[in-house]
Design a protein around this motif. Sequence first.
Motif, PDB file in Angstrom:
ATOM      1  N   UNK A   1       1.994   3.467 -16.315  1.00  0.00           N
ATOM      2  CA  UNK A   1       0.728   2.759 -16.486  1.00  0.00           C
ATOM      3  C   UNK A   1      -0.256   3.244 -15.420  1.00  0.00           C
ATOM      4  N   UNK A   2      -1.519   2.860 -15.570  1.00  0.00           N
ATOM      5  CA  UNK A   2      -2.522   3.232 -14.564  1.00  0.00           C
ATOM      6  C   UNK A   2      -2.300   2.432 -13.291  1.00  0.00           C
ATOM      7  N   UNK A   3      -2.489   3.098 -12.161  1.00  0.00           N
ATOM      8  CA  UNK A   3      -2.383   2.434 -10.867  1.00  0.00           C
ATOM      9  C   UNK A   3      -3.674   1.699 -10.530  1.00  0.00           C
ATOM     10  N   UNK A   4      -3.555   0.623  -9.776  1.00  0.00           N
ATOM     11  CA  UNK A   4      -4.695   0.082  -9.044  1.00  0.00           C
ATOM     12  C   UNK A   4      -4.797   0.860  -7.744  1.00  0.00           C
ATOM     13  N   UNK A   5      -5.964   1.400  -7.464  1.00  0.00           N
ATOM     14  CA  UNK A   5      -6.157   2.253  -6.298  1.00  0.00           C
ATOM     15  C   UNK A   5      -6.939   1.532  -5.201  1.00  0.00           C
ATOM     16  N   UNK A   6      -6.575   1.816  -3.959  1.00  0.00           N
ATOM     17  CA  UNK A   6      -7.235   1.218  -2.793  1.00  0.00           C
ATOM     18  C   UNK A   6      -7.744   2.352  -1.909  1.00  0.00           C
TER      19      UNK A   6
ATOM     20  N   UNK B   1       1.774  -1.047  -5.852  1.00  0.00           N
ATOM     21  CA  UNK B   1       3.021  -0.657  -6.536  1.00  0.00           C
ATOM     22  C   UNK B   1       3.145  -1.247  -7.936  1.00  0.00           C
ATOM     23  N   UNK B   2       3.489  -0.382  -8.900  1.00  0.00           N
ATOM     24  CA  UNK B   2       3.845  -0.871 -10.234  1.00  0.00           C
ATOM     25  C   UNK B   2       5.234  -1.493 -10.217  1.00  0.00           C
ATOM     26  N   UNK B   3       6.047  -1.072  -9.267  1.00  0.00           N
ATOM     27  CA  UNK B   3       7.367  -1.649  -9.016  1.00  0.00           C
ATOM     28  C   UNK B   3       7.821  -1.100  -7.672  1.00  0.00           C
TER      29      UNK B   3
ATOM     30  N   UNK C   1       0.860  -1.187   0.000  1.00  0.00           N
ATOM     31  CA  UNK C   1       0.000   0.000   0.000  1.00  0.00           C
ATOM     32  C   UNK C   1       0.894   1.234   0.000  1.00  0.00           C
ATOM     33  N   UNK C   2       0.931   1.950  -1.136  1.00  0.00           N
ATOM     34  CA  UNK C   2       1.861   3.070  -1.273  1.00  0.00           C
ATOM     35  C   UNK C   2       1.127   4.300  -1.807  1.00  0.00           C
ATOM     36  N   UNK C   3       1.879   5.372  -1.976  1.00  0.00           N
ATOM     37  CA  UNK C   3       1.343   6.601  -2.573  1.00  0.00           C
ATOM     38  C   UNK C   3       1.369   6.464  -4.092  1.00  0.00           C
TER      39      UNK C   3
END
Length: 598
Positions: A184-189, A202-204, A176-178
């Motif tokens: 690419x598009x982020x998956x958001x929580x 995180x994408x990486x 769980x990050x900023x």
Amino acid sequence: MAEAMKGLHRTHRCTEVTKSDIGTEVTLMGWAQKRRNLGSLIFVDLRDRSGIMQVVFDENDIGPEGFEKAGKIRSEYVLAVVGRVEKRGGAVNESLKTGELEIRATGLRILSESETPPFPIEEHIQTKDELRLKYRYLDLRRPNLQRNLMLRSKVAAAVRRFMDAEGFLEIETPILIKSTPEGARDYLVPSRIHQGHFYALPQSPQLFKQLLMCSGYDRYFQIAKCFRDEDLRADRQPEFTQVDMELSFADIDDVIDVNERLLAYVFKETIGVEVPLPIPRMTWQEAMDRYGSDKPDIRFGMELKDVSDIVRNCGFGVFSNALAAGGSVRGINAPGQGSMPRKKIDALVDFAKGYGAKGLAYLTIQEDGSYKSSFAKFMTPEELDGIVKALDGKPGDLLLFAADKNKIVYSVLGALRLELAKNMGLLHKDEYKFLWITEFPLLEWSEEENRFVAMHHPFTMPMDEDLDKLDTDPGAVRAKAYDITLNGNELGGGSVRIHQNDIQEKMFEMLGFTKEQAQERFGFLLDAFRYGVPPHAGLAYGLDRLVMLMAQEDNIREVIAFPKVKDASCLLTGAPGEVDTKQLEELGLRLACQEKKE
């Protein structure tokens, strides 16, 4: 009724039984692959993750009750079998590791019964992917998938052994990050506590591994889960796994050295393949000029040849117009394909159009040395001879040409040579050709955004000799970036990172970030850089893609236990799914699509 194990203890997996065990009693447990009832004898192929063992049920050995029970066995029943190891009475099965042996059953317990599976549990079955993925727990029983996942486990273990011996520390970074821009598009929580605010997956681990270098850990690695909300394809999933690493006080050669030795170790330890070192290197520009790709497949030739100078003043408008617009004319030679029917050539033209070509010019060299071409009447004999010589054309060859902007010409011919190689049977999966690509452009122009964007990420170090071009010719600046490729696939990529404030500020300026925007998006990393940051560099592999190639599969779904399908859904669990209104309320969320329905 299914029985309990009642104190039985498995002594071997099926293929762990060897000729040295003949005459001894063993206890095996697994699934019934198939059953053959010959009246006085019942044969069952017992399967576990190691393979298959033939079990013989004879009433004289197991008794009337046991023999009656054996008669009830069906496909995929779970069994516990006690018996003697014997040399196989019938013909030896050369295709099985245990083909010379069988178990004479003296005891049987049916641990679990099974309904008839929706498809056979067999090697390489021709079953629709949708069905396989819906019943993935059955699909995963198939021996080829089990081999793939066992190989993946061995690869991960080998990576850990090597990295530990090289002084790397395995350190986990947050999930769980900023949200930060990474391409690419982020998956958001959504956050329940901080309503209206979101974490990103995180994408990486890019920023965190750089922070670890700031923290003095020197050599970090992680087998990390990463997430990208992007359209899927054969070698892409929304959640994937990286072998991620970062090194302090290191430059390009240091990263390449340790990774060459890592690859050689992993391939030798897991599939017995020798990787010749050093792995060849090629600059990005050379790769594009020769192969039309920054991840070239070098298992075969058919290299691109630039014939622009030869045809510059020709009468063929397609060529001359492309050159006048600043483009190029390049060709490839498909050896021995000169007799290709016109219908197949037309199919290649349609294929090329899919990559942006307006068309495709061709020339075949007849067995008598004469030419047959779509553009011969527009060119002099000298010009025709010139392009044939440039492509090393011989009788029986097919020459194909693209004329356009370089970007399109590279894309078209790069894809075309792969398509031809596939059709000509030149792509051998048991051949492993590695290649480093170096000196990538630092920036690439985005027509959509009308500005330069980072080809890798905003923390990539420019090459020292190109620093003075940042102001005068930013498109010509090369990066200290490198990719490792295998058989036309990008296995991994990395770069030397910027650790000087003035260069980092200049990079943000080139990318159109104000100081305030840079601080807002990357502030925690930039703040850390104020307290002494070592020179550092890193690289990350796609573990799924690496194992896919080692397993000689065409799709990474074949090496992932529970993959998603093309629309990023899971057919097994039904994810993504709707959630209760109460859960949304706790998060302070309302769904716009639900409001429209109401």
